[in-house]
Design a protein around this motif. Sequence first.
Motif, PDB file in Angstrom:
ATOM      1  N   GLY A   1       4.922   1.873  -0.694  1.00  0.00           N
ATOM      2  CA  GLY A   1       5.383   3.232  -0.957  1.00  0.00           C
ATOM      3  C   GLY A   1       5.638   3.952   0.351  1.00  0.00           C
ATOM      4  O   GLY A   1       4.702   4.238   1.102  1.00  0.00           O
ATOM      5  N   LEU A   2       6.900   4.229   0.649  1.00  0.00           N
ATOM      6  CA  LEU A   2       7.278   4.905   1.896  1.00  0.00           C
ATOM      7  C   LEU A   2       8.029   6.198   1.596  1.00  0.00           C
ATOM      8  O   LEU A   2       8.842   6.656   2.392  1.00  0.00           O
ATOM      9  N   ARG A   3       7.718   6.814   0.463  1.00  0.00           N
ATOM     10  CA  ARG A   3       8.382   8.059   0.067  1.00  0.00           C
ATOM     11  C   ARG A   3       8.138   9.137   1.113  1.00  0.00           C
ATOM     12  O   ARG A   3       7.002   9.466   1.429  1.00  0.00           O
ATOM     13  N   GLY A   4       9.227   9.689   1.647  1.00  0.00           N
ATOM     14  CA  GLY A   4       9.107  10.777   2.609  1.00  0.00           C
ATOM     15  C   GLY A   4       8.496  10.381   3.938  1.00  0.00           C
ATOM     16  O   GLY A   4       8.167  11.244   4.759  1.00  0.00           O
TER      17      GLY A   4
ATOM     18  N   ARG B   1       0.838  -1.189   0.000  1.00  0.00           N
ATOM     19  CA  ARG B   1       0.000   0.000   0.000  1.00  0.00           C
ATOM     20  C   ARG B   1       0.882   1.250   0.000  1.00  0.00           C
ATOM     21  O   ARG B   1       2.066   1.185   0.262  1.00  0.00           O
ATOM     22  N   ASP B   2       0.274   2.379  -0.257  1.00  0.00           N
ATOM     23  CA  ASP B   2       1.010   3.638  -0.293  1.00  0.00           C
ATOM     24  C   ASP B   2       0.967   4.286   1.082  1.00  0.00           C
ATOM     25  O   ASP B   2      -0.100   4.649   1.583  1.00  0.00           O
ATOM     26  N   MET B   3       2.141   4.416   1.699  1.00  0.00           N
ATOM     27  CA  MET B   3       2.261   5.066   2.999  1.00  0.00           C
ATOM     28  C   MET B   3       3.208   6.258   2.893  1.00  0.00           C
ATOM     29  O   MET B   3       3.882   6.633   3.839  1.00  0.00           O
ATOM     30  N   SER B   4       3.221   6.865   1.719  1.00  0.00           N
ATOM     31  CA  SER B   4       4.107   8.005   1.491  1.00  0.00           C
ATOM     32  C   SER B   4       3.786   9.126   2.471  1.00  0.00           C
ATOM     33  O   SER B   4       2.612   9.479   2.669  1.00  0.00           O
ATOM     34  N   GLY B   5       4.831   9.668   3.092  1.00  0.00           N
ATOM     35  CA  GLY B   5       4.653  10.784   4.013  1.00  0.00           C
ATOM     36  C   GLY B   5       4.045  10.412   5.355  1.00  0.00           C
ATOM     37  O   GLY B   5       3.778  11.293   6.174  1.00  0.00           O
ATOM     38  N   ALA B   6       3.837   9.125   5.611  1.00  0.00           N
ATOM     39  CA  ALA B   6       3.187   8.708   6.856  1.00  0.00           C
ATOM     40  C   ALA B   6       4.067   8.994   8.067  1.00  0.00           C
ATOM     41  O   ALA B   6       5.297   8.925   8.003  1.00  0.00           O
ATOM     42  N   ASP B   7       3.428   9.324   9.179  1.00  0.00           N
ATOM     43  CA  ASP B   7       4.138   9.522  10.445  1.00  0.00           C
ATOM     44  C   ASP B   7       4.227   8.173  11.146  1.00  0.00           C
ATOM     45  O   ASP B   7       3.254   7.698  11.745  1.00  0.00           O
TER      46      ASP B   7
ATOM     47  N   ARG C   1      11.779  -4.042  -2.519  1.00  0.00           N
ATOM     48  CA  ARG C   1      11.014  -3.235  -3.477  1.00  0.00           C
ATOM     49  C   ARG C   1      10.171  -2.142  -2.805  1.00  0.00           C
ATOM     50  O   ARG C   1       9.302  -1.553  -3.436  1.00  0.00           O
ATOM     51  N   ALA C   2      10.417  -1.857  -1.531  1.00  0.00           N
ATOM     52  CA  ALA C   2       9.759  -0.704  -0.910  1.00  0.00           C
ATOM     53  C   ALA C   2      10.418   0.567  -1.439  1.00  0.00           C
ATOM     54  O   ALA C   2      11.625   0.603  -1.644  1.00  0.00           O
ATOM     55  N   ASP C   3       9.624   1.598  -1.684  1.00  0.00           N
ATOM     56  CA  ASP C   3      10.147   2.880  -2.169  1.00  0.00           C
ATOM     57  C   ASP C   3      10.498   3.737  -0.958  1.00  0.00           C
ATOM     58  O   ASP C   3       9.620   4.179  -0.224  1.00  0.00           O
ATOM     59  N   LEU C   4      11.796   3.978  -0.770  1.00  0.00           N
ATOM     60  CA  LEU C   4      12.271   4.701   0.417  1.00  0.00           C
ATOM     61  C   LEU C   4      12.849   6.071   0.084  1.00  0.00           C
ATOM     62  O   LEU C   4      13.560   6.653   0.902  1.00  0.00           O
ATOM     63  N   ILE C   5      12.533   6.606  -1.071  1.00  0.00           N
ATOM     64  CA  ILE C   5      13.100   7.904  -1.428  1.00  0.00           C
ATOM     65  C   ILE C   5      12.643   8.966  -0.416  1.00  0.00           C
ATOM     66  O   ILE C   5      11.451   9.124  -0.140  1.00  0.00           O
ATOM     67  N   GLY C   6      13.605   9.649   0.179  1.00  0.00           N
ATOM     68  CA  GLY C   6      13.300  10.706   1.121  1.00  0.00           C
ATOM     69  C   GLY C   6      12.798  10.248   2.475  1.00  0.00           C
ATOM     70  O   GLY C   6      12.475  11.084   3.331  1.00  0.00           O
ATOM     71  N   ALA C   7      12.715   8.948   2.730  1.00  0.00           N
ATOM     72  CA  ALA C   7      12.242   8.462   4.027  1.00  0.00           C
ATOM     73  C   ALA C   7      13.273   8.787   5.107  1.00  0.00           C
ATOM     74  O   ALA C   7      14.474   8.672   4.889  1.00  0.00           O
ATOM     75  N   ASP C   8      12.790   9.203   6.280  1.00  0.00           N
ATOM     76  CA  ASP C   8      13.677   9.548   7.395  1.00  0.00           C
ATOM     77  C   ASP C   8      13.893   8.311   8.255  1.00  0.00           C
ATOM     78  O   ASP C   8      12.998   7.880   8.986  1.00  0.00           O
ATOM     79  N   LEU C   9      15.102   7.734   8.146  1.00  0.00           N
ATOM     80  CA  LEU C   9      15.419   6.481   8.844  1.00  0.00           C
ATOM     81  C   LEU C   9      16.322   6.687  10.050  1.00  0.00           C
ATOM     82  O   LEU C   9      16.941   5.739  10.534  1.00  0.00           O
ATOM     83  N   ARG C  10      16.380   7.904  10.561  1.00  0.00           N
ATOM     84  CA  ARG C  10      17.241   8.153  11.710  1.00  0.00           C
ATOM     85  C   ARG C  10      16.873   7.244  12.881  1.00  0.00           C
ATOM     86  O   ARG C  10      15.730   7.210  13.329  1.00  0.00           O
TER      87      ARG C  10
END
Length: 267
Positions: free
Chosen positions: A199-202, A178-184, A217-226
């Motif tokens: 989708g984990l963009r941002g 599923r698309d979780m782009s920008g999710a907190d 195959r998860a999309d991690l562009i811009g994801a904050d992984l700190r």
Amino acid sequence: MPERSALRADCSSCFGLCCAALPFSASADFPVDKAAGRACSNLGADYGCTIHARLRDEGYRGCTVFDCFGAGQQVSRVTFEGRSWRDDPGIARSVFDAFGVMRQLHELLWYLDEARSLPTSEPLGAELRALQKEAARLTRADAAQLREADPAALRERARPLLRRASELARARETRPGRDMSGADLVGADLRKADLRGTGLRGALLIAADLRGADLRRADLIGADLRDARLGGADLTGALFLTQPQANAARGDARTRLPEVLERPDHW
């Protein structure tokens, strides 16, 4: 055009640009303040870090996360043809400004090269290649041309192409995520989660527990992984994952990374 294997920092060929050009503030990542354009007190005469082996112990965690995508050596050896900002202080401002632009261009080239390398991106090949050539041409420009460059505009043009490349690649998953782009997802418990093709963009994944998760195959562009806990997680084939993101996370010997990335020393 440079491939991702060539977009790696080579500190031995750089005049310590990240240690001088960039600012930092006293925080969990740095023990002191440093202004932009002022050399770090730990920068040696040979442009090497005098506390490199002890950076985290000395409070310089931020240095172990940062990566310039090879912009440092490009500016030092190509743009300024081996002229050092220390030996020629008059060029320092131009060198540091060029470094900021070059890093943005090299990061964009990283993403474009990955998008082109995906077997599913064939329909986008011509557009990706054209933008890649345009960005690569700018990396060979002189300081004056770099000063006029607009990497943000190039990135905006690349955004829909990278998004489409991601969609095409993730559509091949037997269980599309599923698309979780920008999710907190700060601190979220995602242990052993099946996140294939998600989708984990941002997305904000700060301190999230992803131990044993499947992120293929998860999309991690811009994801904050700190401080994300990646022990035993599988990120092989994760889309648009970069070295700084891996550096910021907390993995272990069982964490599986894409082949193009290096396992951080502090893991």
